[in-house]
Design a protein around this motif. Sequence first.
Motif: not given
Lengths: 111, 163
Positions: B103-104, B107-108, B110, B154-155, B157-159, B161
């Motif tokens: 997950i980390w 997020r770190q 891209d 995680s990536r 989900h980050r995109r 958001s």
Amino acid sequence: MGGVQYLGEFEQIVLLAILRMGDDAYGVTIGAEIRQQTARAPAAGALYTTLDRLEEKGLVSSAMGDPTPQRGGRAKRFFKVTSTGMQALTQGLRSYQNLTRGLQLPGLEHA
Amino acid sequence: MRNHNIGEWILGQLMTPERAAAMVGDLKQNGVGPLEFWMAIGSSVLHAISADVLVAAAKGFFLQFLLALLLTPVMPFMFLLRFASWPWVSALLILGIQVLTGIWLGRQTDRRPLLACMIVVVADCVLGLLRFNNASINMSIWSIPLLATTAAISRRHRRKSIA
């Protein structure tokens, strides 16, 4: 973005190959032109990484073409040198000219 | 054809799908053989290992140790309460560490979380070879899909958001 960007040797070669190929500058033709003009076969990874890096720097722009059956339905990615790229390329080549002026290098017609 | 699709998928983890398809299309148009094709894919992977990916992978690697330090006090508690046997507790701990690390990493990094995950796994395998901190090569290899999946989720989900 101010200041001139300094190019590596391979970056200059790639930019010149793109200019020489005109509207038909994509991976295959760029690599073939480099191979023909420099007797140097660029590794595919190095070529495409350089193209990506040049685009990130704003020195080239890319646009996707139409897919073709020859390529398994995959589109070509055409490249063009931007005005920023032209400035950087011109600056680099001018430096070469300044450095080689007055030199008699074997195998070269003009130095 | 199948090799081309696999190669395109691998490249798609390092760049946009359109660019990956264009590169594979170029290789197909050139009519390169399988060896040259995979050498091109491999060299693209190597060239894609940029400094930011290495930094993220290094941080993810050390994050595993930090998480182990933080989660280890929980293990005796679970064992004493007889929630699970000792091997299961260890497995759950490692599972949790890999999920959190994935997950980390997602997020770190891209664009290239899978590449960072693979670097972390290689580092874990090296530790396993050196037998440091009881790391296991098998566990490192088996953690690949978990690490990569959580990083990709995680990536994504980050995109979403951000968009």
